[in-house]
Design a protein around this motif. Structure first.
Motif, PDB file in Angstrom:
ATOM      1  N   ALA A 128       0.833  -1.209   0.000  1.00 21.36           N
ATOM      2  CA  ALA A 128       0.000   0.000   0.000  1.00 21.36           C
ATOM      3  C   ALA A 128       0.867   1.258   0.000  1.00 21.36           C
ATOM      4  O   ALA A 128       0.596   2.217  -0.738  1.00 21.36           O
ATOM      5  CB  ALA A 128      -0.924  -0.007   1.214  1.00 21.36           C
ATOM      6  N   GLN A 131       2.303   2.118  -3.334  1.00 22.11           N
ATOM      7  CA  GLN A 131       1.283   2.678  -4.219  1.00 22.11           C
ATOM      8  C   GLN A 131       0.967   4.126  -3.852  1.00 22.11           C
ATOM      9  O   GLN A 131       0.725   4.966  -4.717  1.00 22.11           O
ATOM     10  CB  GLN A 131       0.005   1.831  -4.155  1.00 22.11           C
ATOM     11  CG  GLN A 131      -1.144   2.338  -5.009  1.00 22.11           C
ATOM     12  CD  GLN A 131      -0.865   2.224  -6.497  1.00 22.11           C
ATOM     13  OE1 GLN A 131      -0.005   1.463  -6.920  1.00 22.11           O
ATOM     14  NE2 GLN A 131      -1.597   2.999  -7.291  1.00 22.11           N
ATOM     15  N   SER A 138      -3.470  11.466  -0.674  1.00 26.91           N
ATOM     16  CA  SER A 138      -3.717  10.200   0.012  1.00 26.91           C
ATOM     17  C   SER A 138      -2.903  10.102   1.301  1.00 26.91           C
ATOM     18  O   SER A 138      -3.384   9.620   2.323  1.00 26.91           O
ATOM     19  CB  SER A 138      -3.380   9.025  -0.907  1.00 26.91           C
ATOM     20  OG  SER A 138      -4.283   8.960  -1.988  1.00 26.91           O
ATOM     21  N   ARG A 203     -11.224  10.715  -1.609  1.00 22.87           N
ATOM     22  CA  ARG A 203     -10.326   9.904  -0.807  1.00 22.87           C
ATOM     23  C   ARG A 203     -10.725   9.933   0.666  1.00 22.87           C
ATOM     24  O   ARG A 203     -10.723   8.904   1.352  1.00 22.87           O
ATOM     25  CB  ARG A 203      -8.881  10.403  -0.959  1.00 22.87           C
ATOM     26  CG  ARG A 203      -8.250  10.108  -2.313  1.00 22.87           C
ATOM     27  CD  ARG A 203      -6.916  10.832  -2.438  1.00 22.87           C
ATOM     28  NE  ARG A 203      -6.188  10.501  -3.648  1.00 22.87           N
ATOM     29  CZ  ARG A 203      -6.422  11.019  -4.835  1.00 22.87           C
ATOM     30  NH1 ARG A 203      -7.413  11.898  -4.984  1.00 22.87           N
ATOM     31  NH2 ARG A 203      -5.691  10.669  -5.881  1.00 22.87           N
ATOM     32  N   LEU A 247      -5.164   0.388   2.110  1.00 21.37           N
ATOM     33  CA  LEU A 247      -5.501  -0.327   0.866  1.00 21.37           C
ATOM     34  C   LEU A 247      -6.586   0.404   0.081  1.00 21.37           C
ATOM     35  O   LEU A 247      -6.544   0.467  -1.148  1.00 21.37           O
ATOM     36  CB  LEU A 247      -5.945  -1.752   1.202  1.00 21.37           C
ATOM     37  CG  LEU A 247      -4.866  -2.675   1.775  1.00 21.37           C
ATOM     38  CD1 LEU A 247      -5.479  -4.008   2.201  1.00 21.37           C
ATOM     39  CD2 LEU A 247      -3.745  -2.897   0.770  1.00 21.37           C
ATOM     40  N   THR A 248      -7.562   0.957   0.801  1.00 17.80           N
ATOM     41  CA  THR A 248      -8.631   1.714   0.143  1.00 17.80           C
ATOM     42  C   THR A 248      -8.052   2.922  -0.586  1.00 17.80           C
ATOM     43  O   THR A 248      -8.419   3.207  -1.745  1.00 17.80           O
ATOM     44  CB  THR A 248      -9.662   2.183   1.178  1.00 17.80           C
ATOM     45  OG1 THR A 248     -10.252   1.037   1.812  1.00 17.80           O
ATOM     46  CG2 THR A 248     -10.765   3.005   0.526  1.00 17.80           C
ATOM     47  N   SER A 250      -5.031   3.224  -1.621  1.00 21.58           N
ATOM     48  CA  SER A 250      -4.208   2.734  -2.734  1.00 21.58           C
ATOM     49  C   SER A 250      -5.060   2.536  -3.989  1.00 21.58           C
ATOM     50  O   SER A 250      -4.639   2.870  -5.098  1.00 21.58           O
ATOM     51  CB  SER A 250      -3.536   1.412  -2.352  1.00 21.58           C
ATOM     52  OG  SER A 250      -2.629   1.601  -1.283  1.00 21.58           O
ATOM     53  N   VAL A 251      -6.244   1.988  -3.787  1.00 22.63           N
ATOM     54  CA  VAL A 251      -7.169   1.818  -4.911  1.00 22.63           C
ATOM     55  C   VAL A 251      -7.593   3.190  -5.447  1.00 22.63           C
ATOM     56  O   VAL A 251      -7.677   3.405  -6.674  1.00 22.63           O
ATOM     57  CB  VAL A 251      -8.393   0.993  -4.487  1.00 22.63           C
ATOM     58  CG1 VAL A 251      -9.429   0.954  -5.601  1.00 22.63           C
ATOM     59  CG2 VAL A 251      -7.973  -0.419  -4.091  1.00 22.63           C
ATOM     60  N   CYS A 252      -7.841   4.109  -4.534  1.00 25.23           N
ATOM     61  CA  CYS A 252      -8.271   5.452  -4.938  1.00 25.23           C
ATOM     62  C   CYS A 252      -7.226   6.127  -5.818  1.00 25.23           C
ATOM     63  O   CYS A 252      -7.561   6.856  -6.760  1.00 25.23           O
ATOM     64  CB  CYS A 252      -8.561   6.314  -3.720  1.00 25.23           C
ATOM     65  SG  CYS A 252     -10.060   5.870  -2.819  1.00 25.23           S
ATOM     66  N   THR A 253      -5.946   5.927  -5.502  1.00 26.17           N
ATOM     67  CA  THR A 253      -4.890   6.571  -6.301  1.00 26.17           C
ATOM     68  C   THR A 253      -4.898   6.066  -7.747  1.00 26.17           C
ATOM     69  O   THR A 253      -4.464   6.761  -8.650  1.00 26.17           O
ATOM     70  CB  THR A 253      -3.499   6.304  -5.705  1.00 26.17           C
ATOM     71  OG1 THR A 253      -3.231   4.897  -5.724  1.00 26.17           O
ATOM     72  CG2 THR A 253      -3.415   6.823  -4.284  1.00 26.17           C
ATOM     73  N   ALA A 254      -5.409   4.863  -7.954  1.00 29.41           N
ATOM     74  CA  ALA A 254      -5.420   4.283  -9.298  1.00 29.41           C
ATOM     75  C   ALA A 254      -6.675   4.634 -10.085  1.00 29.41           C
ATOM     76  O   ALA A 254      -6.628   4.675 -11.327  1.00 29.41           O
ATOM     77  CB  ALA A 254      -5.301   2.758  -9.206  1.00 29.41           C
ATOM     78  N   VAL A 255      -7.775   4.898  -9.391  1.00 30.33           N
ATOM     79  CA  VAL A 255      -9.044   5.079 -10.098  1.00 30.33           C
ATOM     80  C   VAL A 255      -9.583   6.501 -10.044  1.00 30.33           C
ATOM     81  O   VAL A 255     -10.517   6.844 -10.768  1.00 30.33           O
ATOM     82  CB  VAL A 255     -10.119   4.110  -9.541  1.00 30.33           C
ATOM     83  CG1 VAL A 255      -9.687   2.693  -9.702  1.00 30.33           C
ATOM     84  CG2 VAL A 255     -10.443   4.423  -8.085  1.00 30.33           C
TER      85      VAL A 255
END
Length: 256
Positions: A128, A131, A138, A203, A247-248, A250-255
């Motif tokens: 995480a 990322q 974030s 975020r 982890l949440t 981390s997903v936000c940074t990608a989407v």
């Protein structure tokens, strides 16, 4: 005022490795201790931002900085919450009756499931951080998340029934001014949510909802499998909450 200062010292002496003046463990000194528990998260968050900034400024490799960020919460707290995560992993994985699970929580030996959980926890946490670097929005949200996890944990201590009346959490709860502590921690959460949304609305909302869902799961799990909470279960929640928020995000940074 003296009682508040002593409660502050008691919180940092119990839940961190940050040096503080010695304090007597009396009922009066522990009365507002959990009001100051989230401030340990402030120290973790500040050191996290400082380490990330230094990593960028000094041009360290991404993996090295992620490893340092992974270690900071353990170094600040001395691993007190991680111990609860591992004990709880052993107890839950035993699939024994409630009484036996509580006995496993008190066992100082680490079983196979504790070792597996520790490895998985640190791998995911490290991943995480790699990322999240260097997404400053974030990182800012997660730095406040260390206070969010402790605010929810404190609410759990004063509001969730206790699995053992002779346990540490039961003792802290009895000595705490429960209404004051609960209200202060709720106020913290309101302010922290506002701060997280101010840094980044999507975020901030995502991370806060993730923390809230982990708290709901934690309350359900403790009541179903243990008949209430304990110090180890509180540590389990705090570690899981911070990992899920990381982890949440981390997903936000990608989407996002």
């Amino acid at each position: 005022m003296k009682s508040l200062w002593n409660s502050f010292k008691a919180a940092f002496a119990m839940f961190s490795k940050i040096p503080v003046p010695q304090v007597d463990w009396t009922r009066e000194n522990m009365k507002y201790m959990f009001c100051f528990f989230p401030l340990i998260g402030t120290a973790v968050g500040a050191l996290t931002l400082l380490a990330a900034w230094a990593g960028v400024r000094l041009e360290f490799q991404r993996g090295f900085v992620a490893a340092v960020l992974t270690a900071i919460p353990v170094l600040v707290t001395g691993g007190i919450h991680l111990d609860g995560l591992l004990d709880t992993a052993d107890a839950l994985s035993s699939w024994q009756e409630r009484k036996k699970r509580l006995e496993i929580l008190k066992d100082s030996n680490a079983g196979a499931f504790a070792v597996i959980t520790a490895g998985t926890f640190f791998v995911l946490y490290y991943g995480a951080w790699t990322q999240l670097l260097y997404d400053w929005k974030s990182l800012g949200v997660l730095s406040l998340g260390f206070m969010v996890s402790r605010s929810f944990s404190g609410i759990g201590v004063v509001s969730i029934p206790k699995a053992r009346e002779d346990g540490t959490v039961a003792e802290f709860s009895r000595n705490a001014s429960q209404t004051v502590v609960r209200n202060v921690l709720i106020l913290y959460l309101v302010l922290l949510l506002a701060g997280m949304v101010w840094i980044s609305p999507p975020r901030g909302i995502a991370a806060f909802i993730a923390a809230l869902l982990v708290f709901v799961y934690y309350r359900h799990m403790t009541m179903k499998y243990f008949g209430g909470t304990t110090g180890d279960l509180s540590g389990f929640f705090l570690c899981l909450c911070e990992l899920v928020m990381a982890l949440t995000l981390s997903v936000c940074t990608a989407v996002i």
